[in-house]
Design a protein around this motif. Structure first.
Motif, PDB file in Angstrom:
ATOM      1  N   ASN A 156       3.964   5.524   4.956  1.00  0.00           N
ATOM      2  CA  ASN A 156       2.525   5.496   5.270  1.00  0.00           C
ATOM      3  C   ASN A 156       2.105   6.659   6.160  1.00  0.00           C
ATOM      4  OD1 ASN A 156       1.616   3.253   3.747  1.00  0.00           O
ATOM      5  ND2 ASN A 156       2.585   1.879   5.212  1.00  0.00           N
ATOM      6  N   ILE A 157       2.329   7.860   5.664  1.00  0.00           N
ATOM      7  CA  ILE A 157       1.906   9.070   6.371  1.00  0.00           C
ATOM      8  C   ILE A 157       0.384   9.142   6.309  1.00  0.00           C
ATOM      9  CG2 ILE A 157       1.963  11.601   6.347  1.00  0.00           C
ATOM     10  CD1 ILE A 157       4.772  11.289   4.998  1.00  0.00           C
ATOM     11  N   ARG A 158      -0.214   9.315   7.464  1.00  0.00           N
ATOM     12  CA  ARG A 158      -1.674   9.400   7.550  1.00  0.00           C
ATOM     13  C   ARG A 158      -2.190  10.720   6.971  1.00  0.00           C
ATOM     14  NH1 ARG A 158      -4.409   5.442   9.488  1.00  0.00           N
ATOM     15  NH2 ARG A 158      -3.367   3.937  10.813  1.00  0.00           N
ATOM     16  N   ARG A 159      -3.398  10.646   6.419  1.00  0.00           N
ATOM     17  CA  ARG A 159      -4.057  11.855   5.934  1.00  0.00           C
ATOM     18  C   ARG A 159      -4.339  12.774   7.115  1.00  0.00           C
ATOM     19  NH1 ARG A 159      -8.553  10.540   1.492  1.00  0.00           N
ATOM     20  NH2 ARG A 159      -8.660  12.809   1.629  1.00  0.00           N
ATOM     21  N   SER A 160      -4.220  14.062   6.868  1.00  0.00           N
ATOM     22  CA  SER A 160      -4.465  15.067   7.897  1.00  0.00           C
ATOM     23  C   SER A 160      -4.809  16.373   7.188  1.00  0.00           C
ATOM     24  CB  SER A 160      -3.219  15.243   8.770  1.00  0.00           C
ATOM     25  OG  SER A 160      -2.174  15.817   8.011  1.00  0.00           O
ATOM     26  N   LYS A 161      -4.856  17.434   7.947  1.00  0.00           N
ATOM     27  CA  LYS A 161      -5.108  18.747   7.353  1.00  0.00           C
ATOM     28  C   LYS A 161      -3.899  19.273   6.586  1.00  0.00           C
ATOM     29  CE  LYS A 161      -4.054  21.281  11.641  1.00  0.00           C
ATOM     30  NZ  LYS A 161      -2.669  20.964  11.598  1.00  0.00           N
ATOM     31  N   ASP A 162      -2.717  18.658   6.786  1.00  0.00           N
ATOM     32  CA  ASP A 162      -1.505  19.099   6.092  1.00  0.00           C
ATOM     33  C   ASP A 162      -1.665  18.960   4.586  1.00  0.00           C
ATOM     34  OD1 ASP A 162      -0.092  19.670   8.454  1.00  0.00           O
ATOM     35  OD2 ASP A 162       0.470  17.565   8.671  1.00  0.00           O
ATOM     36  N   GLN A 163      -1.305  19.994   3.871  1.00  0.00           N
ATOM     37  CA  GLN A 163      -1.336  19.974   2.410  1.00  0.00           C
ATOM     38  C   GLN A 163       0.092  19.802   1.906  1.00  0.00           C
ATOM     39  OE1 GLN A 163      -4.128  19.986   0.307  1.00  0.00           O
ATOM     40  NE2 GLN A 163      -4.979  19.508   2.320  1.00  0.00           N
ATOM     41  N   TRP A 164       0.526  18.558   1.863  1.00  0.00           N
ATOM     42  CA  TRP A 164       1.900  18.246   1.478  1.00  0.00           C
ATOM     43  C   TRP A 164       2.171  18.639   0.044  1.00  0.00           C
ATOM     44  CZ3 TRP A 164       5.231  17.301   5.065  1.00  0.00           C
ATOM     45  CH2 TRP A 164       4.810  16.701   6.257  1.00  0.00           C
ATOM     46  N   GLU A 212       7.370  -0.877   7.085  1.00  0.00           N
ATOM     47  CA  GLU A 212       6.034  -0.560   6.570  1.00  0.00           C
ATOM     48  C   GLU A 212       5.663  -1.345   5.307  1.00  0.00           C
ATOM     49  OE1 GLU A 212       3.743   1.638   7.843  1.00  0.00           O
ATOM     50  OE2 GLU A 212       4.978   2.407   9.476  1.00  0.00           O
ATOM     51  N   ASN A 213       6.657  -1.631   4.437  1.00  0.00           N
ATOM     52  CA  ASN A 213       6.353  -2.165   3.098  1.00  0.00           C
ATOM     53  C   ASN A 213       7.099  -3.421   2.697  1.00  0.00           C
ATOM     54  OD1 ASN A 213       4.773   0.238   2.018  1.00  0.00           O
ATOM     55  ND2 ASN A 213       6.663   1.197   2.693  1.00  0.00           N
ATOM     56  N   GLY A 214       8.071  -3.844   3.480  1.00  0.00           N
ATOM     57  CA  GLY A 214       8.935  -4.931   3.037  1.00  0.00           C
ATOM     58  C   GLY A 214      10.096  -4.369   2.243  1.00  0.00           C
ATOM     59  N   MET A 245      19.123   6.183   6.840  1.00  0.00           N
ATOM     60  CA  MET A 245      19.058   4.776   7.264  1.00  0.00           C
ATOM     61  C   MET A 245      17.812   4.521   8.099  1.00  0.00           C
ATOM     62  SD  MET A 245      22.909   3.445   8.176  1.00  0.00           S
ATOM     63  CE  MET A 245      23.164   4.573   9.528  1.00  0.00           C
ATOM     64  N   VAL A 246      17.517   5.416   9.020  1.00  0.00           N
ATOM     65  CA  VAL A 246      16.326   5.245   9.860  1.00  0.00           C
ATOM     66  C   VAL A 246      15.071   5.251   8.993  1.00  0.00           C
ATOM     67  CG1 VAL A 246      14.920   6.326  11.667  1.00  0.00           C
ATOM     68  CG2 VAL A 246      17.405   6.127  11.959  1.00  0.00           C
ATOM     69  N   ALA A 247      14.984   6.188   8.068  1.00  0.00           N
ATOM     70  CA  ALA A 247      13.799   6.263   7.199  1.00  0.00           C
ATOM     71  C   ALA A 247      13.664   5.017   6.325  1.00  0.00           C
ATOM     72  CB  ALA A 247      13.859   7.516   6.331  1.00  0.00           C
ATOM     73  N   VAL A 248      14.763   4.538   5.776  1.00  0.00           N
ATOM     74  CA  VAL A 248      14.704   3.321   4.956  1.00  0.00           C
ATOM     75  C   VAL A 248      14.287   2.122   5.808  1.00  0.00           C
ATOM     76  CG1 VAL A 248      16.101   1.659   3.645  1.00  0.00           C
ATOM     77  CG2 VAL A 248      16.269   4.096   3.151  1.00  0.00           C
ATOM     78  N   ALA A 249      14.824   2.021   7.009  1.00  0.00           N
ATOM     79  CA  ALA A 249      14.430   0.920   7.900  1.00  0.00           C
ATOM     80  C   ALA A 249      12.941   1.004   8.238  1.00  0.00           C
ATOM     81  CB  ALA A 249      15.280   0.928   9.168  1.00  0.00           C
ATOM     82  N   MET A 250      12.434   2.208   8.435  1.00  0.00           N
ATOM     83  CA  MET A 250      11.001   2.386   8.682  1.00  0.00           C
ATOM     84  C   MET A 250      10.188   1.986   7.459  1.00  0.00           C
ATOM     85  SD  MET A 250      11.134   5.961  10.850  1.00  0.00           S
ATOM     86  CE  MET A 250       9.348   6.161  11.034  1.00  0.00           C
ATOM     87  N   ALA A 251      10.670   2.336   6.276  1.00  0.00           N
ATOM     88  CA  ALA A 251       9.972   1.955   5.045  1.00  0.00           C
ATOM     89  C   ALA A 251       9.978   0.442   4.864  1.00  0.00           C
ATOM     90  CB  ALA A 251      10.610   2.650   3.838  1.00  0.00           C
ATOM     91  N   ILE A 252      11.071  -0.215   5.223  1.00  0.00           N
ATOM     92  CA  ILE A 252      11.121  -1.680   5.170  1.00  0.00           C
ATOM     93  C   ILE A 252      10.108  -2.256   6.143  1.00  0.00           C
ATOM     94  CG2 ILE A 252      12.543  -3.696   5.739  1.00  0.00           C
ATOM     95  CD1 ILE A 252      14.952  -2.065   4.575  1.00  0.00           C
ATOM     96  N   ARG A 281       0.820  -1.217   0.000  1.00  0.00           N
ATOM     97  CA  ARG A 281       0.000   0.000   0.000  1.00  0.00           C
ATOM     98  C   ARG A 281       0.856   1.270   0.000  1.00  0.00           C
ATOM     99  NH1 ARG A 281      -4.493   0.800   4.727  1.00  0.00           N
ATOM    100  NH2 ARG A 281      -5.784   2.374   3.709  1.00  0.00           N
ATOM    101  N   GLY A 282       1.889   1.327   0.828  1.00  0.00           N
ATOM    102  CA  GLY A 282       2.723   2.517   0.897  1.00  0.00           C
ATOM    103  C   GLY A 282       3.417   2.825  -0.418  1.00  0.00           C
ATOM    104  N   ILE A 283       3.769   1.797  -1.156  1.00  0.00           N
ATOM    105  CA  ILE A 283       4.419   1.993  -2.459  1.00  0.00           C
ATOM    106  C   ILE A 283       3.370   2.380  -3.500  1.00  0.00           C
ATOM    107  CG2 ILE A 283       5.860   0.926  -4.245  1.00  0.00           C
ATOM    108  CD1 ILE A 283       7.221   1.463  -1.425  1.00  0.00           C
ATOM    109  N   ARG A 284       2.222   1.719  -3.483  1.00  0.00           N
ATOM    110  CA  ARG A 284       1.136   2.094  -4.406  1.00  0.00           C
ATOM    111  C   ARG A 284       0.753   3.565  -4.226  1.00  0.00           C
ATOM    112  NH1 ARG A 284      -1.374  -2.512  -2.351  1.00  0.00           N
ATOM    113  NH2 ARG A 284      -3.018  -1.237  -1.423  1.00  0.00           N
ATOM    114  N   ASN A 285       0.773   4.027  -2.990  1.00  0.00           N
ATOM    115  CA  ASN A 285       0.410   5.419  -2.683  1.00  0.00           C
ATOM    116  C   ASN A 285       1.590   6.382  -2.838  1.00  0.00           C
ATOM    117  OD1 ASN A 285      -2.226   4.730  -2.037  1.00  0.00           O
ATOM    118  ND2 ASN A 285      -1.866   4.660   0.166  1.00  0.00           N
TER     119      ASN A 285
END
Length: 144
Positions: free
Chosen positions: A13-21, A118-120, A109-116, A4-8
């Motif tokens: 997997n940042i949650r939807r919020s009022k933030d307009q990224w 979240e997504n494999g 490295m931390v972000a990539v580990a988090m992505a792993i 899902r995180g890659i499809r999106n």
């Protein structure tokens, strides 16, 4: 099936919020998570959250404090998430990560580990991650 995180185009997997990224896709069809135009923009948002919001605003300096906020125990096995990110990065979960601008590889490295987490591992595009870091750093420099 693609995670899902890659499809999106949202590898953390940042949650939807009022933030307009910057770089949000026009259509937001996922009820829970943001959808970005490209992985670069998804990574940019992830790095902005980690380095600007979590580090500078909330003063979260370690893997453990970051993950506790990112993946709360009401939704995740937070301790398993912490231990996996620590194992993948080789960084003790309670060791300060350093200033993002002075330790960019640590934060990547931390972000990539988090992505792993979240997504494999099979669907990650590391070049998109590096471009996302650059987009984030460019925006941070412009805001100074």
């Amino acid at each position: 099936m693609t995670p899902r995180g890659i499809r999106n185009c949202n590898p953390l997997n940042i949650r939807r919020s009022k933030d307009q990224w910057k770089g949000l896709a026009e259509a937001q069809n996922d009820r829970a998570f943001c959808q970005f135009k490209s992985l670069e923009y998804g990574w940019r948002a992830a790095f902005y959250l980690l380095t600007r919001t979590y580090y500078h605003k909330h003063r979260l300096y370690t893997i453990r404090t970051i993950i506790r906020r990112w993946a709360p125990s009401c939704e995740n096995d937070t301790e398993a998430y912490v231990q996996n990110v620590s194992r993948l990065t080789g960084i003790d979960p309670d060791k300060p990560l350093g200033i993002p601008s002075e330790s960019p590889s640590v934060w990547m490295m931390v972000a990539v580990a988090m992505a792993i987490q979240e997504n494999g591992i099979t669907s990650l595009d590391y070049f998109a991650m590096l471009r996302g870091w650059e987009l984030c750093r460019q925006d941070v420099q412009k805001s100074k």
